[in-house]
Enzyme design. Structure first.
Site, PDB file in Angstrom:
ATOM      1  N   LYS A 151      11.200  16.613 -29.076  1.00 33.59           N
ATOM      2  CA  LYS A 151      12.174  17.624 -28.639  1.00 33.59           C
ATOM      3  C   LYS A 151      12.895  18.148 -29.857  1.00 33.59           C
ATOM      4  O   LYS A 151      13.044  17.438 -30.853  1.00 33.59           O
ATOM      5  CB  LYS A 151      13.204  17.002 -27.689  1.00 33.59           C
ATOM      6  CG  LYS A 151      13.933  18.022 -26.836  1.00 33.59           C
ATOM      7  CD  LYS A 151      13.135  18.291 -25.588  1.00 33.59           C
ATOM      8  CE  LYS A 151      13.832  19.205 -24.625  1.00 33.59           C
ATOM      9  NZ  LYS A 151      13.224  19.093 -23.287  1.00 33.59           N
TER      10      LYS A 151
ATOM     11  N   SER B 204       2.253  23.835 -19.702  1.00 31.46           N
ATOM     12  CA  SER B 204       2.189  23.933 -21.169  1.00 31.46           C
ATOM     13  C   SER B 204       0.881  23.333 -21.668  1.00 31.46           C
ATOM     14  O   SER B 204       0.235  23.860 -22.574  1.00 31.46           O
ATOM     15  CB  SER B 204       3.350  23.169 -21.810  1.00 31.46           C
ATOM     16  OG  SER B 204       4.491  23.974 -21.903  1.00 31.46           O
TER      17      SER B 204
HETATM   18  N1  GLU Z   1      11.459  21.928 -21.863  1.00 34.03           N
HETATM   19  C1  GLU Z   1      10.582  21.556 -20.789  1.00 34.03           C
HETATM   20  C2  GLU Z   1      10.819  20.117 -20.391  1.00 34.03           C
HETATM   21  O1  GLU Z   1      11.874  19.574 -20.606  1.00 34.03           O
HETATM   22  C3  GLU Z   1       9.129  21.859 -21.086  1.00 34.03           C
HETATM   23  C4  GLU Z   1       8.539  21.168 -22.278  1.00 34.03           C
HETATM   24  C5  GLU Z   1       7.148  21.637 -22.645  1.00 34.03           C
HETATM   25  O2  GLU Z   1       6.571  22.438 -21.929  1.00 34.03           O
HETATM   26  O3  GLU Z   1       6.652  21.167 -23.670  1.00 34.03           O
HETATM   27  O4  GLU Z   1      10.004  19.494 -19.747  1.00 34.03           O
END
Ligand code: GLU
Length: 415
Positions: A104, A348
């Site tokens: 992240k 994704s």
């Molecule tokens: N920000 C989203 C999550 O917390 C998506 C993360 C992603 O697609 O890599 O799951």
């Protein structure tokens, strides 16, 4: 003591490991992110001033594949939050069984206060600073709170320019024109809709009432799909300015059109609609409560008062550890974030797979495969929690923990 989401993660992890009788040494590594990067981001503001922002990228685990996870732009971003969000991504990817670890990133900034040009410069500088540690086989960023497809397009372009060729697979959540996937923008909300449907069916609720906290990408698309596709009654919705409530159900298309014009819900009015505070929304007598904003919203106090029968966590980490215990005692079922909101990262993964093959899929196929993964993951988590007689959250952690420690054991320790 100030709320520390990473410690919260470690506590739940310990409990899950304890239930399955796992030794501390078998999962100790999961309490230590593999890599934590902090970057300084000097930006020339539109008025000529120089401002220096703080950014992070944390890679929690790459045991099951490249690190994967969003980038958050928010004034409260800090290292403990990014570490927790990265760890939750590791667990989320393991639960839905896609070949990724977790990561992240974030920048401590209020994106609403920056112009588009400033945001572009900030995003490009951030990408340049984290460039040595990201890549389609290494770590793949995506949107999160405060970022969107445009942010990803800039990241993709910056990375590609530095490499000398187009690398669409370095980020996901891009616009379709630059290699995004059909269905990605709606994916987290679609996943929430699927879990909401399964949750309602498990209690034989045919037309439950639903309250949703948050009208960003996840909150608004959840509201849309839950009312439109499931026919459930969305009685309350909020944004940062406050919430709106209507006992017979809100007119969701009208409200979403209002919100999309950058207007605040405090200024919305319609017959039968009243304004509610954030606390009132969270404690309403709606069958299903969906927190779709930030962490630590359902505190012990809210948990003791809420009239919801079920909570579907659309945000990451919305429920504090002590609130979780109170909800369990009160018989309120919590569908944990790392299961419920996994739809985003699942699509994704589909986007990344399409990028790597340069082969693009129909939206129907994306949605059908997402449905399959969500239902399978829900069944895995439910089965594990029933086997051990524990909450769905612990069931989810145990499911992930087994997959993660299984992979770690097979790989062994280098050197
Ligand atoms: N920000 C989203 C999550 O917390 C998506 C993360 C992603 O697609 O890599 O799951």
């Amino acid at each position: 003591m100030a709320y520390n989401p990473f410690l919260n993660f470690c506590q739940v992890l310990d409990r899950a490991a304890d239930i399955v009788g796992m030794k501390a040494s078998d999962y100790e590594i999961l309490k230590h992110p593999e890599r934590e990067l902090k970057v300084a981001l000097p930006i020339r503001m539109d008025d000529g001033r120089l401002e220096v922002f703080e950014g992070y990228r944390v890679q929690h685990s790459s045991q099951r594949g490249p690190c994967k996870g969003g980038v958050r732009y928010h004034p409260d971003v800090n290292i403990d939050e990014v570490k927790a969000l990265a760890a939750w991504m590791t667990f989320k990817c393991a639960i839905v069984n896609i070949p990724y670890g977790g990561g992240k990133g974030g920048i401590k900034v209020d994106p609403a206060k920056l112009s588009t040009a400033e945001l572009e410069r900030l995003t490009r500088r951030y990408t340049a600073q984290i460039l040595p540690v990201i890549g389609p086989q290494q770590d793949i960023p995506a949107p999160d709170v405060g970022t969107n497809a445009q942010t990803m397009d800039w990241m993709m372009d910056t990375y590609s320019m530095m490499k000398g060729h187009a690398v669409p697979g370095v980020v996901t959540g891009k616009h379709i024109e630059v290699g995004g996937s059909l269905g990605r923008t709606e994916a987290t909300g679609r996943g929430i809709m699927i879990i909401t449907r399964l949750a309602a069916e498990s209690r034989q609720l045919s037309r439950p009432t639903v309250a949703i906290q948050g009208a960003g990408n996840v909150g608004s698309i959840s509201a849309k799909l839950i009312s439109e596709k499931l026919g459930y009654t969305v009685v309350a919705l909020s944004d940062v300015s406050g919430g709106v409530y209507c006992e017979s159900g809100l007119n969701i298309p009208e409200i979403l059109a209002f919100v999309s014009k950058k207007q605040f819900l405090k200024d919305y009015s319609a017959p039968g609609v009243t304004h509610v505070s954030n606390e009132q929304l969270l404690t309403l007598n709606a069958d299903i409560l969906i927190p779709a904003a930030l962490e630590n919203q359902i505190t012990a106090d809210i948990a003791a008062k809420t009239g919801a029968k079920m909570i579907i966590e659309a945000a990451n980490g919305p429920t504090s550890a002590d609130a979780d215990e109170i909800l369990a005692r009160r018989g309120i079922t919590v569908y944990p974030d790392i299961l419920s909101n996994a739809g985003g990262v699942v699509v994704s993964y589909f986007e990344w797979a399409q990028n790597l093959q340069s082969l693009y899929w129909e939206e129907d196929d994306v949605n059908r495969m997402l449905e399959k993964v969500m239902v399978r993951s829900y069944n895995d988590v439910k089965k594990t929690s029933e086997e051990h007689g524990v909450s769905l959250r612990l069931g989810a952690y145990i499911t992930a923990l087994k997959r993660l420690t299984g992979a770690a054991k097979l790989r062994g320790i280098f050197p």
